[in-house]
Design an enzyme around this catalytic site. Structure first.
Site, PDB file in Angstrom:
ATOM      1  N   CYS A  13      -8.516  74.117  13.812  1.00  0.00           N
ATOM      2  CA  CYS A  13      -8.670  73.879  15.255  1.00  0.00           C
ATOM      3  C   CYS A  13      -8.929  72.450  15.595  1.00  0.00           C
ATOM      4  O   CYS A  13      -8.876  71.484  14.565  1.00  0.00           O
ATOM      5  CB  CYS A  13      -9.848  74.724  15.699  1.00  0.00           C
ATOM      6  SG  CYS A  13     -11.496  73.981  14.750  1.00  0.00           S
ATOM      7  N   CYS A  16     -11.583  70.359  13.861  1.00  0.00           N
ATOM      8  CA  CYS A  16     -11.493  70.021  12.467  1.00  0.00           C
ATOM      9  C   CYS A  16     -10.727  68.354  12.552  1.00  0.00           C
ATOM     10  O   CYS A  16     -11.194  67.602  11.735  1.00  0.00           O
ATOM     11  CB  CYS A  16     -10.185  70.785  11.957  1.00  0.00           C
ATOM     12  SG  CYS A  16     -10.748  72.680  11.783  1.00  0.00           S
ATOM     13  N   ASP A 428      16.430  44.999  36.540  1.00  0.00           N
ATOM     14  CA  ASP A 428      17.108  43.811  36.289  1.00  0.00           C
ATOM     15  C   ASP A 428      18.628  44.141  36.600  1.00  0.00           C
ATOM     16  O   ASP A 428      18.908  44.988  36.072  1.00  0.00           O
ATOM     17  CB  ASP A 428      16.699  43.290  34.812  1.00  0.00           C
ATOM     18  CG  ASP A 428      17.312  42.011  34.342  1.00  0.00           C
ATOM     19  OD1 ASP A 428      17.031  41.179  35.376  1.00  0.00           O
ATOM     20  OD2 ASP A 428      18.113  42.166  33.304  1.00  0.00           O
ATOM     21  N   ASP A 627      16.287  44.339  29.376  1.00  0.00           N
ATOM     22  CA  ASP A 627      17.040  44.484  28.348  1.00  0.00           C
ATOM     23  C   ASP A 627      16.015  44.248  27.025  1.00  0.00           C
ATOM     24  O   ASP A 627      16.372  44.534  25.738  1.00  0.00           O
ATOM     25  CB  ASP A 627      18.119  43.373  28.145  1.00  0.00           C
ATOM     26  CG  ASP A 627      17.591  41.982  28.217  1.00  0.00           C
ATOM     27  OD1 ASP A 627      16.199  41.763  28.001  1.00  0.00           O
ATOM     28  OD2 ASP A 627      18.290  41.061  28.438  1.00  0.00           O
ATOM     29  N   ASP A 631      13.387  39.941  28.980  1.00  0.00           N
ATOM     30  CA  ASP A 631      12.425  40.531  30.122  1.00  0.00           C
ATOM     31  C   ASP A 631      11.133  40.907  29.352  1.00  0.00           C
ATOM     32  O   ASP A 631      10.344  41.760  30.219  1.00  0.00           O
ATOM     33  CB  ASP A 631      13.168  41.812  30.647  1.00  0.00           C
ATOM     34  CG  ASP A 631      14.360  41.164  31.432  1.00  0.00           C
ATOM     35  OD1 ASP A 631      14.455  40.067  32.097  1.00  0.00           O
ATOM     36  OD2 ASP A 631      15.325  41.935  31.398  1.00  0.00           O
TER      37      ASP A 631
END
Length: 732
Positions: A13, A16, A428, A627, A631
């Site tokens: 669960c 845990c 861009d 890219d 950038d």
């Protein structure tokens, strides 16, 4: 600093995973730890000078769980073979869960029938009919033998003064069986053996369905792992030797036959072919490849036999990097999951308290131990934090896997939340909206000249130049399958153009400024130069014997689906802006072709992040598409960074989403996939919370039979996984 990933078994669960995560994070020398319940795995960043991997395992085992002692260091993977993925439900786990569920049902169903139909067998044992003893035996085997995992875990946690979902199940079933044996001893006629047996069977059935569903959720990444080639044809002089993929080294020359997978990343050293790169990019169209072009491991060589020179092997290949990023995304938690984890961490103790209060309240009202006990057991069994723990990670598991198949890499869960709020996409220009390389767009011959003839003349001269525009002209002529002519006396004069002789004719190829400098007389073509330049095209003039005979327009062409991408974003109420370092006229022309109204031109790379900040200051949620290298600052500054991978820089992308050789349309798909995944997470969490909020009061008030509660609890987790799998069926 080391990062290790290992599998944890016996987590049943969300509490845990929270317990193990808290334990690991408290250890001296651990920088950060994340435990994923859906994937049954832990990822730990630690200082090896202060703590060892063995210490990490020991801490988890002290909590009462088991650790796979063959940890997988993150990123240490081959080029496709032998991957280990802790998030997938193993076949062994599924088979074990199935066998337990079947065995429990085989014993529990007869127990239920004997009790519900009040069947009396033809003999007595003591004061009781033999059917009661059969119920007791079948229930005892079901609860304490087949379902022993619940009780073993509970006892281990009891030593730590801790509890989890197993504790609730163990308490509920043990109490029902113990009360029933007590009732047999004192002569009462109310027994709850069938309740304990059916609850155990339903819980085990639910765990089997959950394990099987998690296997389905992991199919996409599992398929990625199986894509890599297992061997390679190594070229040694005039011979070819087959070797295992693990023995391939950078610099090796490998032969690849038609229909085979490329074993590693490399470049074509000999031959031409077409390649199916759909596993990498999600694009179905084959890609033409010639000498010098890059190819990537696990893509398929379709036509020609080629030889490639190895550039990357093992964990450095594109396939391995994609798998690593997807694995990382599946391990990392989305911010929305923190709420569920906090609740799950305190949930079990609260439920035990509520069950105790329920028992006391019913006993005070009815003085009936059996009835009070049943209401308390229903509360224990119905309260399931499992669905809470699965709500986020399983949806991320499915979403990231589906994205990987389409060439969309979601690097973290946080990106899913951010995508929901995006209202501006800042593109861009170069390499994102455009192809990123010059290409011939127009060939305009003068009156009396043939298009192919003037193109062949220009290319015959330009083939001696290394200028990108010259190479674009030559490539275009080759695509038109034109025969080039022998040229002589080639020379290049900077700022003017290139000069050569073809036969007795003097040929000049250069810029429009060249016409003025060389006193070339103007003709009807001169008026078309400005028209082409207004379309963001660079014009090259072809002069033969001092006569202007053709114009060739060259441009960084718009990607074929750029306009469609902008239109779809607009339909999603997301506006598009183009940013570029080009001059205003060129940028506006390209933006117009794409259907973009707002243009930010003449922006230096380092200033792109500033433009992102300006938009954010206006209250906009900005996604930046670039890219991934030049950038990087803008990608980091944006609310959502979407990096377009080129195959060579995918490992160092700054974006939270990466489009592998992606088209602009994949930006739309990436945002849609992110939004769909996040929407699914919210649906899962809503129903998980709603289930507990609605079901616990019903159980406490006696309106919910413990057997029904067990069935509902078991199937709640399955429903969350099933809802997450719907992401696969949604077309994007």
């Amino acid at each position: 600093m080391e990062i290790t990933k290992f599998n944890i078994t016996d987590m049943h669960c969300a509490s845990c995973s929270v317990r193990n995560e808290n334990t690991l994070n408290k250890l001296a020398g651990v920088k950060s730890a994340s435990v994923n319940y859906a994937m049954r795995s832990a990822t730990v960043e630690f200082y090896e000078s202060k703590i060892s991997e063995h210490d990490l395992h020991k801490a988890v085992e002290k909590n009462g769980y088991h650790v796979d002692h063959d940890p997988v260091p993150v990123g240490q993977m081959s080029s496709g073979a032998g991957h280990s993925h802790g998030g997938m439900a193993s076949q062994k786990e599924v088979v074990s869960a199935r066998n337990k569920a079947i065995a429990a049902l085989v014993l529990a169903v007869p127990t239920l029938l004997l009790a519900m139909l009040k069947i009396n067998l033809p003999w007595q044992i003591g004061s009781l009919n033999a059917s009661v003893w059969v119920e007791a035996i079948l229930a005892t085997i079901t609860v304490f033998v087949i379902g022993k995992e619940f009780h073993i875990t509970t006892l281990k946690l009891l030593k730590q003064f801790a509890a989890n979902m197993d504790t609730l199940i163990s308490l509920g079933t043990f109490t029902a069986v113990a009360y029933s044996f007590w009732a047999m001893a004192v002569g009462k006629q109310e027994f709850y053996f069938e309740t304990a047996a059916i609850i155990t069977a339903f819980i085990l059935l639910g765990r089997f369905l959950e394990a099987k569903s998690r296997g389905h959720a992991s199919q996409a990444i599992s398929k990625l792992m199986q894509l890599g080639a297992k061997s390679a044809h190594l070229v040694k002089g005039s011979t070819v030797v087959d070797i295992p993929i693990e023995q391939v080294r950078v610099g090796d020359v490998l032969a690849v036959k038609p229909g085979e997978k490329y074993p590693v990343d490399g470049k074509i050293a000999r031959g031409e072919t077409t390649v199916d790169e759909s596993m990498l990019t999600g694009e179905s169209m084959p890609v033409n490849k010639k000498s010098g072009d890059e190819v990537f491991g696990a893509t398929i060589n379709l036509e020609g036999s080629v030889e490639i020179q190895t550039l990357k092997v093992g964990k450095d290949t594109i396939l391995s990097q994609i798998i690593k990023m997807v694995e990382d995304a599946q391990v990392k938690k989305a911010p929305i999951q923190k709420l569920a984890d906090k609740i799950a961490g305190i949930f079990v103790p609260i439920i035990i308290g509520l069950a105790l209060v329920t028992f006391i309240a019913w006993f005070l009202l009815t003085h009936d131990v059996g009835r009070s006990l049943i209401a308390a057991v229903a509360v224990l069994v119905i309260a399931c934090p499992c669905a809470l723990g699965l709500a986020t990670p399983v949806a991320i598991l499915v979403g990231t896997g589906e994205g990987a198949k389409k060439g969309i890499i979601i690097k973290n869960g946080e990106a899913l939340e951010k995508a929901k709020h995006i209202d501006v996409v800042l593109f861009d220009k170069t390499g994102t909206l455009t192809e990123g390389k010059p290409a011939v767009t127009d060939v305009v011959p003068a009156v009396g000249q043939e298009k192919n003839n003037v193109l062949a003349l220009a290319a015959s001269v330009e083939k001696f130049s290394e200028h990108p525009l010259a190479q674009a002209v030559v490539l275009y002529a080759e695509e038109q399958k034109l025969a080039l002519l022998p040229a002589s006396d080639f020379k290049n004069e900077a700022g003017k153009g290139v000069f050569a002789k073809i036969g007795s004719d003097e040929i000049i190829v250069g810029s429009p400024r060249m016409l003025l400098g060389l006193n070339i007389p103007k003709n009807e073509l001169a008026s078309k130069i400005e028209t082409l330049e207004l379309e963001a095209k660079t014009v090259v003039c072809l002069v033969k014997n001092k006569n202007l005979i053709a114009l060739i327009a060259i441009a960084d062409t718009l990607k074929s689906d750029a306009k469609e991408a902008v239109e779809k974003l607009k339909a999603m109420r997301i506006s598009s802006i183009m940013i570029s370092g080009d001059n205003q006229r060129t940028a506006v022309a390209i933006a117009k072709q794409a259907g973009i109204d707002t243009v930010l031109a003449e922006v230096l790379p380092q200033d792109k992040a500033v433009e992102v900040k300006k938009l954010q200051a206006q209250g906009k949620k900005v996604a930046f598409v670039g890219d991934g290298i030049n950038d990087a600052p803008a990608l980091v500054q944006a609310d959502l960074g979407i990096a377009v991978g080129t195959g060579t820089d995918i490992a160092i992308e700054s974006g939270e989403l990466v489009l592998v050789k992606g088209s602009p349309l994949k930006v739309v798909q990436a945002i849609q996939l992110s939004q769909k995944t996040f929407k699914t997470i919210k649906q899962n969490l809503f129903w998980a919370f709603f289930y507990n909020i609605a079901a616990i009061p019903l159980a406490a008030l006696g309106y919910l039979n413990p057997m029904l509660a067990g069935a509902a609890m078991a199937f709640s987790s399955f429903s969350v996984v099933g809802n997450s799998l719907r992401i696969k069926s949604n077309k994007i």
